[in-house]
Design a protein around this motif. Structure first.
Motif, PDB file in Angstrom:
ATOM      1  N   LEU A 109     -12.159 -76.109  43.770  1.00  0.00           N
ATOM      2  CA  LEU A 109     -12.488 -74.756  43.435  1.00  0.00           C
ATOM      3  C   LEU A 109     -11.204 -73.871  44.298  1.00  0.00           C
ATOM      4  N   ILE A 110     -11.117 -74.248  45.550  1.00  0.00           N
ATOM      5  CA  ILE A 110     -10.214 -73.673  46.458  1.00  0.00           C
ATOM      6  C   ILE A 110      -8.767 -73.746  45.760  1.00  0.00           C
ATOM      7  N   LYS A 111      -8.269 -75.061  45.410  1.00  0.00           N
ATOM      8  CA  LYS A 111      -7.141 -74.981  44.735  1.00  0.00           C
ATOM      9  C   LYS A 111      -7.098 -74.286  43.642  1.00  0.00           C
ATOM     10  N   GLN A 112      -7.905 -74.140  42.630  1.00  0.00           N
ATOM     11  CA  GLN A 112      -7.901 -73.461  41.615  1.00  0.00           C
ATOM     12  C   GLN A 112      -7.449 -71.908  41.751  1.00  0.00           C
ATOM     13  N   LYS A 113      -8.328 -71.507  42.539  1.00  0.00           N
ATOM     14  CA  LYS A 113      -8.323 -70.202  43.448  1.00  0.00           C
ATOM     15  C   LYS A 113      -7.011 -69.545  43.642  1.00  0.00           C
ATOM     16  N   ILE A 114      -6.308 -70.497  44.493  1.00  0.00           N
ATOM     17  CA  ILE A 114      -5.024 -70.256  45.011  1.00  0.00           C
ATOM     18  C   ILE A 114      -3.653 -70.602  44.062  1.00  0.00           C
ATOM     19  N   GLY A 115      -4.205 -71.102  42.889  1.00  0.00           N
ATOM     20  CA  GLY A 115      -3.010 -71.375  42.017  1.00  0.00           C
ATOM     21  C   GLY A 115      -2.344 -72.952  42.157  1.00  0.00           C
ATOM     22  N   LEU A 116      -3.097 -73.890  43.122  1.00  0.00           N
ATOM     23  CA  LEU A 116      -2.590 -75.104  43.159  1.00  0.00           C
ATOM     24  C   LEU A 116      -3.222 -76.066  42.228  1.00  0.00           C
ATOM     25  N   PRO A 117      -2.562 -77.270  41.524  1.00  0.00           N
ATOM     26  CA  PRO A 117      -2.848 -78.068  40.816  1.00  0.00           C
ATOM     27  C   PRO A 117      -4.282 -78.699  40.987  1.00  0.00           C
ATOM     28  N   VAL A 118      -5.127 -78.560  39.987  1.00  0.00           N
ATOM     29  CA  VAL A 118      -6.410 -79.199  40.019  1.00  0.00           C
ATOM     30  C   VAL A 118      -6.568 -80.796  39.491  1.00  0.00           C
ATOM     31  N   ASN A 119      -7.104 -81.570  40.337  1.00  0.00           N
ATOM     32  CA  ASN A 119      -7.337 -82.978  39.964  1.00  0.00           C
ATOM     33  C   ASN A 119      -8.256 -83.016  38.981  1.00  0.00           C
ATOM     34  N   ALA A 120      -7.848 -83.742  37.670  1.00  0.00           N
ATOM     35  CA  ALA A 120      -8.722 -84.157  36.510  1.00  0.00           C
ATOM     36  C   ALA A 120      -8.228 -85.236  35.865  1.00  0.00           C
ATOM     37  N   PRO A 121      -9.488 -85.665  35.182  1.00  0.00           N
ATOM     38  CA  PRO A 121      -9.090 -87.064  34.401  1.00  0.00           C
ATOM     39  C   PRO A 121      -8.565 -86.848  32.919  1.00  0.00           C
ATOM     40  N   TYR A 122      -8.711 -85.432  32.558  1.00  0.00           N
ATOM     41  CA  TYR A 122      -8.191 -85.139  31.198  1.00  0.00           C
ATOM     42  C   TYR A 122      -8.128 -83.439  31.081  1.00  0.00           C
ATOM     43  N   THR A 123      -7.707 -83.002  30.202  1.00  0.00           N
ATOM     44  CA  THR A 123      -7.853 -81.524  29.978  1.00  0.00           C
ATOM     45  C   THR A 123      -8.408 -81.157  28.626  1.00  0.00           C
ATOM     46  N   LEU A 124      -8.422 -79.691  28.575  1.00  0.00           N
ATOM     47  CA  LEU A 124      -9.015 -79.305  27.146  1.00  0.00           C
ATOM     48  C   LEU A 124      -7.970 -79.692  26.120  1.00  0.00           C
ATOM     49  N   ASP A 125      -6.727 -79.785  26.426  1.00  0.00           N
ATOM     50  CA  ASP A 125      -5.854 -80.273  25.367  1.00  0.00           C
ATOM     51  C   ASP A 125      -5.949 -81.578  24.962  1.00  0.00           C
ATOM     52  N   ASP A 126      -6.487 -82.500  25.953  1.00  0.00           N
ATOM     53  CA  ASP A 126      -6.865 -83.985  25.416  1.00  0.00           C
ATOM     54  C   ASP A 126      -8.102 -83.779  24.674  1.00  0.00           C
ATOM     55  N   LEU A 222     -15.726 -79.757  34.114  1.00  0.00           N
ATOM     56  CA  LEU A 222     -15.268 -78.686  34.977  1.00  0.00           C
ATOM     57  C   LEU A 222     -14.034 -78.808  35.246  1.00  0.00           C
ATOM     58  N   MET A 223     -13.623 -79.576  35.679  1.00  0.00           N
ATOM     59  CA  MET A 223     -12.297 -79.783  36.227  1.00  0.00           C
ATOM     60  C   MET A 223     -11.222 -79.682  35.090  1.00  0.00           C
ATOM     61  N   ALA A 224     -11.487 -80.140  33.905  1.00  0.00           N
ATOM     62  CA  ALA A 224     -10.516 -79.934  32.923  1.00  0.00           C
ATOM     63  C   ALA A 224     -10.394 -78.698  32.439  1.00  0.00           C
ATOM     64  N   ILE A 225     -11.540 -77.737  32.572  1.00  0.00           N
ATOM     65  CA  ILE A 225     -11.545 -76.442  32.289  1.00  0.00           C
ATOM     66  C   ILE A 225     -10.546 -75.802  33.398  1.00  0.00           C
ATOM     67  N   PHE A 226     -10.702 -76.004  34.817  1.00  0.00           N
ATOM     68  CA  PHE A 226      -9.988 -75.239  35.743  1.00  0.00           C
ATOM     69  C   PHE A 226      -8.589 -75.581  35.659  1.00  0.00           C
ATOM     70  N   LYS A 227      -8.367 -76.953  35.159  1.00  0.00           N
ATOM     71  CA  LYS A 227      -6.718 -77.517  35.157  1.00  0.00           C
ATOM     72  C   LYS A 227      -6.176 -76.870  33.749  1.00  0.00           C
ATOM     73  N   SER A 228      -6.885 -76.697  32.920  1.00  0.00           N
ATOM     74  CA  SER A 228      -6.189 -76.158  31.590  1.00  0.00           C
ATOM     75  C   SER A 228      -5.821 -74.450  31.982  1.00  0.00           C
ATOM     76  N   GLY A 229      -6.617 -73.975  32.948  1.00  0.00           N
ATOM     77  CA  GLY A 229      -6.149 -72.762  33.453  1.00  0.00           C
ATOM     78  C   GLY A 229      -6.096 -71.625  32.363  1.00  0.00           C
ATOM     79  N   ASP A 230      -5.382 -70.579  32.560  1.00  0.00           N
ATOM     80  CA  ASP A 230      -5.266 -69.402  31.660  1.00  0.00           C
ATOM     81  C   ASP A 230      -4.803 -69.666  30.365  1.00  0.00           C
ATOM     82  N   ARG A 231      -5.459 -69.547  29.207  1.00  0.00           N
ATOM     83  CA  ARG A 231      -5.087 -69.971  28.083  1.00  0.00           C
ATOM     84  C   ARG A 231      -4.660 -68.665  27.032  1.00  0.00           C
ATOM     85  N   SER A 232      -4.701 -67.548  27.535  1.00  0.00           N
ATOM     86  CA  SER A 232      -4.496 -66.557  27.021  1.00  0.00           C
ATOM     87  C   SER A 232      -3.324 -66.360  25.980  1.00  0.00           C
ATOM     88  N   GLU A 233      -2.124 -66.753  26.270  1.00  0.00           N
ATOM     89  CA  GLU A 233      -1.067 -67.041  25.374  1.00  0.00           C
ATOM     90  C   GLU A 233      -1.231 -67.855  24.130  1.00  0.00           C
TER      91      GLU A 233
END
Length: 308
Positions: A109-126, A222-233
């Motif tokens: 969560l700290i990494k996500q808040k400061i913009g560092l990469p988050v560890n996750a086994p997959y993403t929302l794209d996957d 939850l990490m997959a959500i964080f790793k996917s970040g801002d999807r606004s575009e």
């Protein structure tokens, strides 16, 4: 901070696990498994009919296909739609990622808040790619894509990245992941803080499993959500006819998340529902079903008119 995230994970399922619901009708349809996108996916088809328009429904954080409940599934099927429902990766009968372990939530969560990469086994794209690969395997040329919470995020990715496969989009109590949007309220975190340890936590865990949730998978998703970040575009690129549904009383994913989603998608319809939080309560279910069916019916009518 760790307590906040644990409270968030519990709150995701809290309104659902305590509710009485039926899944007998869902379970009367066989759960099949197929290899797609490098994993095994478990799925059911309800209302199977070659000439019926197809609907793909995508469940949220840690939830199996059973969490939809019979009322919603029957309601959509009775509208003349064939439903494809499945277990997302890491849940239910689909490939689990238990060997990956559990993330250190407070650190991620700290990494996500400061913009560092988050560890996750997959993403929302996957997970979106899983959805489309399953459609391929089952011969679904396109479908109305419906998703709730995290499932709504996955549905948004499908609509943005696979527009030719998306007949329409319904995004329910979901989010674009934009960084300016509000976090869960203190009420959402505080309601279950006392359940974070001891016998109460064990009881809530058992309730979640009985309801069709998989608590061990929830931190990874939850990490997959964080790793996917801002999807606004990506969300702003969606061309499919879109309905955005959100609850007035949603303290986990507050209404501005739904408003932002609708603002980004040109021509979308936004509906804010009374008596609905981060759940789909019995008293609101008839309107939810009517809204979804009405939205899809309009798309089908327009397609029929265009083909004449």
């Amino acid at each position: 901070m760790k307590t906040i995230i644990l409270g968030l994970l519990l709150t995701v399922a809290a309104p659902l696990v305590s509710a009485e619901y039926s899944r007998t009708y869902i379970e009367s349809h066989p759960l099949n498994t197929v290899s797609v996108n490098g994993i095994e996916m478990a799925y059911r088809i309800v209302g199977e009919e070659p000439d019926s328009p197809k609907v793909v429904i995508i469940m949220g954080l840690g939830g199996s296909n059973l969490v939809w409940g019979d009322t919603l599934v029957k309601g959509l099927e009775e509208g003349g739609y064939e439903l494809l429902m499945f277990d997302n990766r890491d849940v239910g009968g689909s490939t689990r990622f238990d060997d990956w372990g559990q993330p250190t939530l407070w650190l991620q969560l700290i990494k996500q808040k400061i913009g560092l990469p988050v560890n996750a086994p997959y993403t929302l794209d996957d997970m979106a790619a899983d959805t489309v690969a399953l459609m391929d395997e089952l011969g679904y040329e396109d479908a109305h894509i419906i998703g709730t919470s995290m499932g709504g995020m996955i549905a948004q990715v499908v609509a943005a990245q696979y527009p030719q496969r998306t007949r329409s989009l319904v995004s329910i109590m979901s989010s674009t992941g934009a960084r300016h949007l509000p976090w869960p309220t203190r009420k959402a975190e505080g309601n279950l803080r006392e359940l974070a340890v001891g016998d109460a936590a064990a009881e809530r865990d058992a309730m979640m499993r009985a309801r069709g949730f998989f608590p061990d998978s929830m931190p990874r998703q939850l990490m997959a959500i964080f790793k996917s970040g801002d999807r606004s575009e990506d969300v702003a690129s969606i061309q499919a006819s879109t309905l955005v549904l959100h609850g007035v009383d949603d303290t986990l994913v507050p209404p501005p998340h739904g408003v932002h989603t609708a603002e980004l998608i040109v021509g979308s319809e936004f509906v804010l529902l009374e008596d609905m939080g981060h759940n789909m309560p019995d008293n609101v279910m008839p309107e939810l079903i009517a809204r979804m069916r009405g939205h899809m019916d309009k798309v089908e009518a327009a397609a029929d008119a265009g083909g004449q």
